[in-house]
Design a protein around this motif. Structure first.
Motif, PDB file in Angstrom:
ATOM      1  N   ASN A 712       0.850  -1.196   0.000  1.00  0.00           N
ATOM      2  CA  ASN A 712       0.000   0.000   0.000  1.00  0.00           C
ATOM      3  C   ASN A 712       0.887   1.247   0.000  1.00  0.00           C
ATOM      4  OD1 ASN A 712      -1.943   1.947   0.296  1.00  0.00           O
ATOM      5  ND2 ASN A 712      -2.550   1.367   2.371  1.00  0.00           N
ATOM      6  N   ASP A 713       1.236   1.718  -1.195  1.00  0.00           N
ATOM      7  CA  ASP A 713       2.123   2.878  -1.285  1.00  0.00           C
ATOM      8  C   ASP A 713       1.353   4.192  -1.366  1.00  0.00           C
ATOM      9  OD1 ASP A 713       1.062   2.615  -3.784  1.00  0.00           O
ATOM     10  OD2 ASP A 713       2.952   2.749  -4.875  1.00  0.00           O
ATOM     11  N   TYR A 714       0.115   4.161  -0.866  1.00  0.00           N
ATOM     12  CA  TYR A 714      -0.697   5.391  -0.854  1.00  0.00           C
ATOM     13  C   TYR A 714      -0.032   6.438   0.037  1.00  0.00           C
ATOM     14  CZ  TYR A 714      -4.512   8.617   0.205  1.00  0.00           C
ATOM     15  OH  TYR A 714      -5.267   9.744   0.372  1.00  0.00           O
ATOM     16  N   VAL A 715       0.126   7.623  -0.474  1.00  0.00           N
ATOM     17  CA  VAL A 715       0.637   8.759   0.300  1.00  0.00           C
ATOM     18  C   VAL A 715      -0.420   9.856   0.256  1.00  0.00           C
ATOM     19  CG1 VAL A 715       2.434  10.511   0.512  1.00  0.00           C
ATOM     20  CG2 VAL A 715       3.037   8.198  -0.238  1.00  0.00           C
ATOM     21  N   THR A 716      -0.888  10.252   1.408  1.00  0.00           N
ATOM     22  CA  THR A 716      -1.917  11.283   1.472  1.00  0.00           C
ATOM     23  C   THR A 716      -1.407  12.575   0.860  1.00  0.00           C
ATOM     24  OG1 THR A 716      -2.748  10.313   3.517  1.00  0.00           O
ATOM     25  CG2 THR A 716      -3.446  12.557   3.018  1.00  0.00           C
ATOM     26  N   THR A 717      -2.184  13.132  -0.036  1.00  0.00           N
ATOM     27  CA  THR A 717      -1.812  14.401  -0.653  1.00  0.00           C
ATOM     28  C   THR A 717      -1.769  15.490   0.400  1.00  0.00           C
ATOM     29  OG1 THR A 717      -2.821  13.777  -2.752  1.00  0.00           O
ATOM     30  CG2 THR A 717      -2.457  16.130  -2.369  1.00  0.00           C
ATOM     31  N   ARG A 718      -0.673  16.239   0.410  1.00  0.00           N
ATOM     32  CA  ARG A 718      -0.570  17.399   1.294  1.00  0.00           C
ATOM     33  C   ARG A 718      -0.433  18.629   0.408  1.00  0.00           C
ATOM     34  NH1 ARG A 718       2.660  18.050   6.995  1.00  0.00           N
ATOM     35  NH2 ARG A 718       1.111  16.470   7.521  1.00  0.00           N
ATOM     36  N   TYR A 719      -1.450  19.479   0.438  1.00  0.00           N
ATOM     37  CA  TYR A 719      -1.437  20.679  -0.394  1.00  0.00           C
ATOM     38  C   TYR A 719      -0.510  21.726   0.218  1.00  0.00           C
ATOM     39  CZ  TYR A 719      -5.676  18.770  -2.586  1.00  0.00           C
ATOM     40  OH  TYR A 719      -6.581  17.977  -3.246  1.00  0.00           O
ATOM     41  N   THR A 720       0.523  22.090  -0.536  1.00  0.00           N
ATOM     42  CA  THR A 720       1.448  23.136  -0.093  1.00  0.00           C
ATOM     43  C   THR A 720       1.892  23.960  -1.300  1.00  0.00           C
ATOM     44  OG1 THR A 720       3.366  21.676  -0.361  1.00  0.00           O
ATOM     45  CG2 THR A 720       2.327  21.721   1.818  1.00  0.00           C
ATOM     46  N   GLY A 721       2.471  25.118  -1.033  1.00  0.00           N
ATOM     47  CA  GLY A 721       2.901  25.987  -2.122  1.00  0.00           C
ATOM     48  C   GLY A 721       4.373  26.344  -2.096  1.00  0.00           C
ATOM     49  N   LEU A 722       5.153  25.796  -1.143  1.00  0.00           N
ATOM     50  CA  LEU A 722       6.560  26.193  -1.029  1.00  0.00           C
ATOM     51  C   LEU A 722       7.356  25.822  -2.269  1.00  0.00           C
ATOM     52  CD1 LEU A 722       8.870  27.375   0.617  1.00  0.00           C
ATOM     53  CD2 LEU A 722       9.182  25.110   1.667  1.00  0.00           C
TER      54      LEU A 722
END
Length: 740
Positions: A712-722
């Motif tokens: 299970n290589d699911y990685v939760t999307t983390r919204y960032t702008g850096l």
């Protein structure tokens, strides 16, 4: 405890904490003298009060009434009026003056206490003293009235005390006009609490205040719960419409109002429109600008001496560095800003040691990390002083800011930050503000770890941008080749099953079916099997249980209960304090779970300061039930006192979540691996958990669960702008910074 009433007359105040309102009263009720405890408004001797709550049995003080609220009956008899005035609660009035006031005004005494002209008619009371009496009575009466108003509207006593303390005489006016101000003005009050109060008080469900604070809450919750610094604008509106039970279209004008006030900022990148809270937007912009400026202004080391000095380090330490390691070392001393990333066993610590050797006595280098345990480990590995970033920057509780900033930068030539995956956007900005032009910044971390608990994805965004130079370590350093922990970490990261139960290994699976069996086995491992097998002197300190889940038979909460009962059961003479779902006893292993910049700490060598932070681990040193306080000695030597209101910031830590373990390293890690939510039981989480172990890992569960996590290589999307901000700042000239 069932809710009921107790009516009696105040006989005396045994204890009161004016900061949080916690009070212990002696009360005459039904012919007996009883103790009443709880968060209460100021009450005076002689007052007749109805307390809501119920009887509880205290381990040390016996039967007492635990109050959840109260109603005060204004004294009517002359004796009760005199007792109230003579109690010393009102400045300017003592026994003799109380007697004169009652004798002069009788049953109307309370009616004239706010009338300075009437008060001056009493012998011995001049204009100044009359003014003091009126102001003191107004303050006390006002605080009590505000508390009663709040409690009648369903505000819990502890919160009511904080609200009344914040707004004073304006409390009722503020609450009737805009209860959502609590979110901005009162610590630890969020939208859901304020919304519940507002709706109970009759505020319209479609009021502008509610709609706009609701939109803000979506972004605030996304930052706090999931680490997002922004979200797609349409997703913000959709989530807010579900929360507020209205249509997304009806919220558009409210979002526009927030944009006009600059509470929110919209930014276009990756083909979408993203909404930011302004604080997070400017934190990312400033971070990008400061990183680029450091890159362009920091001095580089002469290249013609680096190879000789690396060779000297190898000779002095009797080692041979790999090509990857040498490239990373050269990059770190040749660039103003440099990132070194790699998994366990790839030699990151050795690289830091070599960098310190190369920079030598001519450069003052500061070593720092986001957590106390990470800083302690860094100091042990390098034999140099290392501190947390917060302690390095020195937080000032009076100003609410770090002492070291652009006006008072750190006096050093180089800063090395370890465990960069844990550093959130606000912390990296604060650190960058404290660096002078020309300071070298070296950031070390594992990009495959779980991201920071706080908002942002700093390490991954820096690497993804390609703007700053970096080294990616992939080879396992030869001194670690014997470690199955390091080997299995890399296997898991590459989607391969770990090698289990090999002879002489430091990585084992204890096969158990079902969460209840797994939980029992975890306790047995900690208490009986591992301490003897590994010859552990203090298994409670040396073994850390981690769980992927918070709830369930093998979740964090239940394992903490089982392990506390095993390690530190209740006993006669052992004080304890009840706090929600936990009981804290002397000797308990605990973790601080929120950043609290106000909590004061001290050390045995006389150092003191303010600030205790998410993830700090320690042990309860003393418990004082009579004061509703306990003290915690943290791993880095800080001693902190927790009052009743602060206890919500503590958790038992015999078992912690994998997320909470970030930045820490433990001799032994034990973790149940049982079926759980697909989005939680991931490769990334398993990798992070086992890389917390330095000496030994035991997984408790089945191969099937391990295999499903590895796959299970699911990685939760983390919204960032850096990442985008860094790309935006790649100009040939150093950027000009102008931030408040």
């Amino acid at each position: 405890m069932s809710e009921s009433c107790l009516t009696g007359v105040i006989h005396g105040t045994v204890f009161r904490n004016d900061d949080n309102g916690y009070t212990v009263l002696s009360v005459f009720a039904d012919g007996d003298e009883v103790n009443v405890v709880g968060v209460l408004p100021p009450l005076a001797d002689g007052e007749r009060v109805t307390f809501y709550g119920g009887w509880v049995e205290h381990r040390e003080y016996g039967r007492q009434w635990k109050a959840t609220g109260c109603e005060v009956e204004e004294p009517t008899s002359l004796t009760d009026i005199y007792n109230y005035l003579a109690s010393g609660q009102i400045k300017g009035i003592r026994e003799a003056t109380a007697e004169l006031l009652v004798k002069t005004f009788k049953e109307k005494t309370f009616d004239v206490l706010l009338d300075i002209r009437q008060l001056t008619k009493v012998k011995g009371i001049g204009p100044l003293r009359a003014k003091m009496i009126a102001e003191s009575f107004a303050e006390q009466y006002g605080e009590r009235r505000q508390m009663m108003f709040l409690q009648r509207n369903g505000v819990p006593p502890a919160l009511a005390a904080r609200i009344a303390k914040t707004y004073g005489p304006e409390t009722e006016a503020v609450m009737r006009t805009n209860p959502y101000r609590l979110i901005d003005d009162v610590d630890k009050v969020g939208f859901l609490t304020a919304d519940q109060i507002a709706l109970r008080m009759g505020l319209a469900p479609d009021s502008d205040h509610r709609m706009q604070y609701g939109i803000r809450y979506i972004l605030e919750d996304a930052a706090a719960a999931a680490g997002h610094t922004c979200m797609p604008a349409e997703e913000v509106l959709n989530r807010a419409s579900e929360l507020l039970r209205c249509t997304p279209a009806s919220l558009e004008r409210h979002m526009q109002a927030l944009l006009l006030r600059r509470d929110l900022i919209l930014s276009e990148f990756e083909g979408r429109s993203y909404a930011f809270l302004s604080s997070l937007y400017y934190a990312e912009v400033e971070t990008a600008m400061r990183l680029i400026k450091l890159k362009l202004t920091a001095p580089a080391e002469p290249q013609n001496t680096i190879e000789e000095r690396i060779a000297a380090f190898e000779h002095a330490h009797g080692i041979t560095l790999s090509i990857q390691q040498k490239q990373a070392i050269r990059g770190a001393v040749e660039h103003g800003v440099y990132v070194i990333t790699g998994g366990p066993g790839t030699g990151k610590t050795t690289i830091i040691q070599c960098i310190l050797y190369l920079l030598g006595q001519d450069h003052k280098t500061v070593l720092t990390a986001p957590t106390g345990r990470a800083a302690k480990r860094m100091a042990e590995a390098t034999r140099e002083k290392a501190m947390t970033i917060h302690r390095t920057l020195v937080f000032d509780a009076q100003t609410g800011h770090f002492e070291h900033d652009e006006d008072n930068p750190l006096k050093c030539d180089c800063v090395v930050v370890d465990e960069m995956s844990m550093v959130d956007i606000f912390l990296i900005r604060s650190l960058l503000r404290a660096l002078r032009d020309g300071t070298r910044l070296i950031m070390v971390g594992d990009q495959d770890q779980l991201p920071s608990v706080g908002a942002g994805n700093v390490l991954k965004d820096i690497l993804l941008s390609g703007v700053l130079p970096f080294a990616r370590l992939t080879d396992i350093y030869r001194q670690e080749e014997h470690s199955m922990i390091a080997i299995n970490a890399h296997r898991i990261n590459q989607g391969e099953m770990p090698l289990l139960n090999q002879k002489g290994s430091d990585f084992f699976l204890d096969r158990q079916d079902g969460p209840a069996n797994a939980a029992r086995t975890v306790v047995q491992l900690c208490m009986d099997r591992l301490p003897g097998f590994l010859k552990l002197k203090d298994s409670c300190r040396d073994i850390q249980v981690l769980s992927p889940q918070k709830k369930g038979p093998a979740g964090v909460i239940q394992l903490n209960r089982l392990l506390q009962q095993a390690y530190n059961p209740p006993a006669p003479g052992k004080p304890q304090i009840d706090s929600g779902e936990f009981v804290f006893r002397r000797g308990d292993k605990v973790m601080h779970i929120h950043n609290d910049y106000q909590l004061h700490w001290s050390t045995e060598d006389g150092e003191d300061g303010d600030g205790v932070f998410n993830g700090d681990l320690g042990f309860v040193r003393d418990v004082f039930p009579d004061r509703d306080e306990l003290t915690v000695l943290f791993d880095d030597g800080r001693l902190v006192t927790y009052g009743r209101a602060d206890l919500e910031e503590l958790d038992l830590a015999y078992c912690t979540s994998v997320h909470k373990s970030q930045g820490s390293e433990f001799p032994v890690v034990v973790m149940p691996v049982i079926r759980g939510p697909h989005l939680l039981m991931t490769r990334n989480l398993l990798y992070t958990a086992l890389t917390r172990a330095r000496r030994f890992v035991v997984l408790v569960g089945t191969e099937d669960v391990i295999r499903s996590m590895v796959e299970n290589d699911y990685v939760t999307t983390r919204y960032t702008g850096l990442c985008q901000r860094l790309k935006d700042q790649t100009s040939p000239a150093p950027p000009q910074l102008d931030f408040e």
